[in-house]
Each structure stands twice: as C-alpha cells, then as structure tokens.
Design a protein around this motif. Structure first.
Motif, PDB file in Angstrom:
ATOM      1  N   ALA A 145     -56.088  -5.137  51.985  1.00 33.27           N
ATOM      2  CA  ALA A 145     -54.398  -5.936  53.173  1.00 33.27           C
ATOM      3  C   ALA A 145     -54.676  -7.751  52.708  1.00 33.27           C
ATOM      4  O   ALA A 145     -55.596  -8.297  53.449  1.00 33.27           O
ATOM      5  CB  ALA A 145     -54.654  -5.616  53.966  1.00 33.27           C
ATOM      6  N   MET A 172     -54.066   2.571  53.493  1.00 35.12           N
ATOM      7  CA  MET A 172     -52.733   1.511  54.233  1.00 35.12           C
ATOM      8  C   MET A 172     -52.703   1.843  55.771  1.00 35.12           C
ATOM      9  O   MET A 172     -52.552   0.837  56.266  1.00 35.12           O
ATOM     10  CB  MET A 172     -51.965   1.304  53.279  1.00 35.12           C
ATOM     11  CG  MET A 172     -51.796   1.256  51.796  1.00 35.12           C
ATOM     12  SD  MET A 172     -50.489   1.722  50.582  1.00 35.12           S
ATOM     13  CE  MET A 172     -52.010   1.001  49.109  1.00 35.12           C
ATOM     14  N   PHE A 186     -49.954  -5.118  50.314  1.00 36.51           N
ATOM     15  CA  PHE A 186     -51.397  -4.078  49.926  1.00 36.51           C
ATOM     16  C   PHE A 186     -51.396  -4.149  48.415  1.00 36.51           C
ATOM     17  O   PHE A 186     -50.645  -4.670  48.248  1.00 36.51           O
ATOM     18  CB  PHE A 186     -50.880  -3.158  50.573  1.00 36.51           C
ATOM     19  CG  PHE A 186     -50.610  -2.415  52.256  1.00 36.51           C
ATOM     20  CD1 PHE A 186     -51.978  -2.536  52.492  1.00 36.51           C
ATOM     21  CD2 PHE A 186     -49.465  -2.445  53.260  1.00 36.51           C
ATOM     22  CE1 PHE A 186     -51.572  -2.500  54.030  1.00 36.51           C
ATOM     23  CE2 PHE A 186     -49.596  -1.917  53.766  1.00 36.51           C
ATOM     24  CZ  PHE A 186     -51.014  -1.876  54.970  1.00 36.51           C
TER      25      PHE A 186
END
Length: 504
Positions: free
Chosen positions: A95, A149, A170
């Motif tokens: 991320a 995520m 992401f």
C-alpha cells in the motif's frame, strides 16, 4: 556471428520471497551475467510475515548493479539490453501514497496468516469460501491479496488516512516495481488474477468482488498483458530501457518451461512449491481444492491461457528452518548427504504446515508436526522426511488435477532450488510413479520473464521460437519402487496429515 557490440540481450528481475536477482540472457536463452541480493523478512508476531517495500526496491537496485558490473566486465554495454522482464512473488501486497510515492506500511507477504480471523468473518458474510470462485477462480483464504488490502484498511491508520485523501494505491510487487521504475501504475493479468478482485473471464476488476472486499477500483492498477512495453526505466544503470514483460513467478516458470499446450504441467520447488497445469483458452473451475488462474497472455492481442494451480506453502523454507531455527544442518547441501545415510524415512513423517496446508487441503488450522519418531530415528530420517514432505504434497495436487481435468498426466516438468538434488527428484518420481523431467536450464522463472520481455520488443518473434529456446537437455527420473511400497508410504503420509490438523 554478430560482433560483441552488435549482440542483443534481455534482462529479468526475479523478485522472490527471500532474495532478488537480476539476470541477463542472450538470444539463445543462456545466462550471461547475474547477481543475487538475499534479505530477511520480518516476523513481528506469530504468523506475521512482512517486508519494507523500500528495502525490496533497494534489493532490486543492488541486484541490477551487480549484474551490470559483471556484464560490463565481459565487454558489453547496458544499452545492448533491449527489454527487461519482471517476475515476482505473487499475492504479496503493498500500500503506497500516489502523491509521495512512499509506502504506507510494510508489504504483507503471501504466506502471512494474520488475516485468519478476517477470513473467517468474510466467509461467514459470503456464506461460502468459494462464493466468488466462479468470478475470480479463488477461494477466500489468507493467501490472496484482497484480504491483505482489507486488513490494512481496517488496521493501519496511514492507509485509512490515504483513502480519505484519495491518494491510496494498492499493488502486488510487480506493480510497486513498475511504478517506482517507470512512473506507471500497472499490473499484468497473471498477478491481477491472484488478488481475488479480477474477473478471469473479462480481465477487468470485478465490481462485485470490489464491493464485497471494500476496495475501490481507483485504488488498483491498470491490467495489461504479460508481454508489452509498460514504460521505460527512468533512472540508474538501465535508464531508457523498456520494461516489457511481467508475470507472477509461477506463471513465469510455466513460460520458461514452455508449457504452452493444454495438458502440459510444471512444478516449481522454491520457498513454497507450485504446480501449474495448462488448461488452454478456457478456465476449468476446480471441484477438488485447486485454484483457477491465468497462465499467461503473451501480448495485448494474444489469446490468454488458463491454468489449474496447486500450492504448497512450505518447501525450501523447511530446509531453511532446519538450518536457522533448529540447527540440524549448517548448509542446505547437507540435506542430501544426511538423507543419503538412510534407506528410507524410518517411519518418520514431517508435515511442514507452518502456516497451514494449502491445496488441495486448504486447512489454515494445520500446523507443522514430525510424527513416527522412535529411538531408531536419526538426523538422516528427519532430513529425508523433510524432502519427502514436498513430494507427498505434490502428489496430492496431481491427483486433484487429474480429477478436475480428466487427463492422466504422464510427465511433470520441474524447476527450482530443490530440483538440484537428484535424490529429491528420485523420491518425487517414486511417489508420483510418472516421469519427472528436469531441464538443464534451472532458472526457468527468470527465463520466462525474459522470454515475455524479449517477445514484446521483437528479440524473439513467436511462441514457437520461445519453445525452441526454453527446451534444452533434460534429465528424466522414473520410479524405482514397487506399488506396494508406494501404497505403504502414502498411508503413512495420510495419517501424518490427520495429526497436523485442528491446532489453531
């Protein structure tokens, strides 16, 4: 023959779980120069496996610099490298902030199991672990990127803040590297197919999956084929050279082994162990615990190929564990010597389920166990049981593939570190009772990425030419044991697997 200055080459970044390598191949698919940069992941808590994305990028820079120094010392220039392919550890999730270009937290590595409570919650919400398998080919498990995520969104304040600002992005490792090296936010179909978020029939992000996992399409990269120019490298020794190939590591090995026809299969023995079976231009949805995935798409207009996949979480990493945590061996080379000191496993079985069992079992409550110990057992029996563990799990995957495809596989192409051991490959042939074929070129993962990259920039012109390059001298292994002995060994393994369950 072309003069030294007229020769052309293709590079491959092989970004793995415990090391990064850069390899430079000539037009015959032979390695001219290479450099490896090993590193350690971080284990902050039991079941957590993570790594700084910045350190991963630095390892790539180090590997490229080392290989280029060697390349230059041979009288070649970096400008002779016409394209670079990337192959990467799949599912590992980064991320980052699109404004600063900096990571927001450590990358969560593919075999991390911190998301296990979240997975159980998601399965309850979905009603079934396979709720979305007809869309993405995958069950809801700790393995794939979407749950990583979601965990970051729920547990990392920096990720939450970036979402609020609209700057959250992401990506899997390929996306992170391409973004940092070219400035473009891109992934390929093979890596996208491992997120649980791509529709494997349309090759687009699935609105239904995005909504369920709570991910926005704007937070995900553009999906491209596995062989095209994604951008040019903007800095360093390879500045101006295009990145033109991208495949997840196991799909790259499939290309590197030239498994281009339906019914061909390969098994890669690395940190984990991964078998892929080419099912052609139509996906087969498994009824036996296997994954349906994209095999490759060698160009924007090329027909995508699908595969059935079975994954073993722990293969070579079990040997690292014996060396680093238990002290049973000093170097991996000792494994062969130790296991050679015994005729068989002496009734000892080692189920290497450090983070659960993957296909076809899919039991995240399994944990590693060594069973069948007696005073007769020696270090040699434990070493042999470690090698056998990978081979037994490979057989379980092969049986599931046979049931799903309705095809009897008669030959298994193999690659990866463990295949350097003749003894391990003989054990594999004994347990499978089929031909096991090992190519002379062992670096099939990096070769696959190089072939894709070279195809995109016309170093090579066709799939047929790639097959010719990938096929070389091979060593074949056949079973040397009786069916009665094999049945006895398999019964012992099945009992050992039962003992590994219900621990977490």
């Amino acid at each position: 023959m072309a003069s030294k200055s007229e020769q052309v080459f293709v590079g491959a970044i092989d970004q793995g779980t415990s090391s990064t390598r850069f390899l430079i191949f000539d037009v015959k698919g032979q390695i001219v120069a290479s450099h490896q940069c090993e590193y350690e992941n971080h284990y902050a808590k039991a079941g957590w496996v993570e790594k700084s994305p910045t350190e991963i990028l630095e390892s790539v820079d180090t590997a490229i610099a080392g290989a280029c120094r060697r390349f230059n010392s041979l009288g070649y220039e970096a400008s002779q490298i016409k394209g670079v392919g990337i192959t990467n550890q799949r599912e590992t999730t980064v991320a980052f902030d699109i404004e600063t270009g900096k990571p927001l937290t450590n990358a969560i590595i593919w075999n991390d199991v911190r998301t296990k409570p979240l997975v159980r919650q998601l399965i309850d919400e979905a009603g079934s672990a396979t709720r979305f398998a007809s869309i993405n080919g995958l069950p809801i498990t700790t393995y794939f990127s979407a749950v990583k995520m979601r965990w970051m969104l729920e547990n990392v304040p920096e990720v939450q803040a970036a979402r609020e600002r609209g700057t959250l992005r992401f990506g899997t490792i390929d996306t992170w590297l391409i973004y940092k090296m070219t400035g473009n936010y891109i992934t390929d179909v093979t890596n996208a197919s491992r997120t649980m978020l791509m529709d494997i029939k349309t090759f687009k992000w699935s609105a239904e999956c995005l909504e369920f996992f709570g991910i926005k399409e704007s937070e995900l990269p553009e999906i491209h084929s596995s062989a095209e120019v994604y951008g040019t490298i903007n800095d360093g020794r390879l500045k101006g050279i295009p990145i033109s190939g991208c495949l997840g590591d196991q799909q790259a090995a499939m290309v590197g082994q030239s498994c281009f026809e339906a019914g061909e299969a390969k098994n890669t023995y690395g940190t984990g162990c991964f078998m892929l079976f080419n099912t052609g231009d139509k996906p087969i949805f498994s009824k036996n615990g296997l994954l349906t995935t994209v095999g490759y798409q060698l160009g924007p207009n090329a027909t995508p190929k699908y595969a059935l996949e079975g994954s073993i979480a722990v293969a070579g990493s079990a040997i690292q564990w014996l060396r680093d945590k238990i002290g049973l061996i000093v170097s991996p080379a000792e494994m062969g010597f130790l296991s050679d000191t015994v005729e068989d496993n002496g009734g000892v079985y080692f189920v290497t389920a450090f983070s659960g069992l993957f296909a076809p079992y899919w039991r995240d409550d399994a944990r590693g166990c060594i069973v069948g110990l007696t005073q007769y057992a020696t270090r040699g029996h434990i070493a042999r049981a470690t090698l056998e563990s990978v081979c037994y799990q490979t057989r379980a995957i092969l049986e599931a593939m046979r049931k799903d495809s309705g095809t009897e596989l008669r030959r298994l192409r193999v690659d990866g570190g463990l295949t350097n051991s003749d003894q391990t490959m003989q054990i594999q042939a004994d347990i499978l009772d089929i031909e096991v074929v090992r190519p002379e070129m062992r670096e099939t993962t990096a070769l696959g990425a190089a072939l894709a990259a070279g195809l995109a920039v016309q170093v090579w012109e066709s799939e047929a030419e790639l097959r010719q390059i990938a096929q070389s001298n091979v060593t074949a292994f056949w079973s040397h044991i009786t069916e009665e002995k094999r049945t006895e060994m398999l019964k012992g393994w099945d009992k050992a697997v039962e003992r590994s369950l219900d621990w977490a």
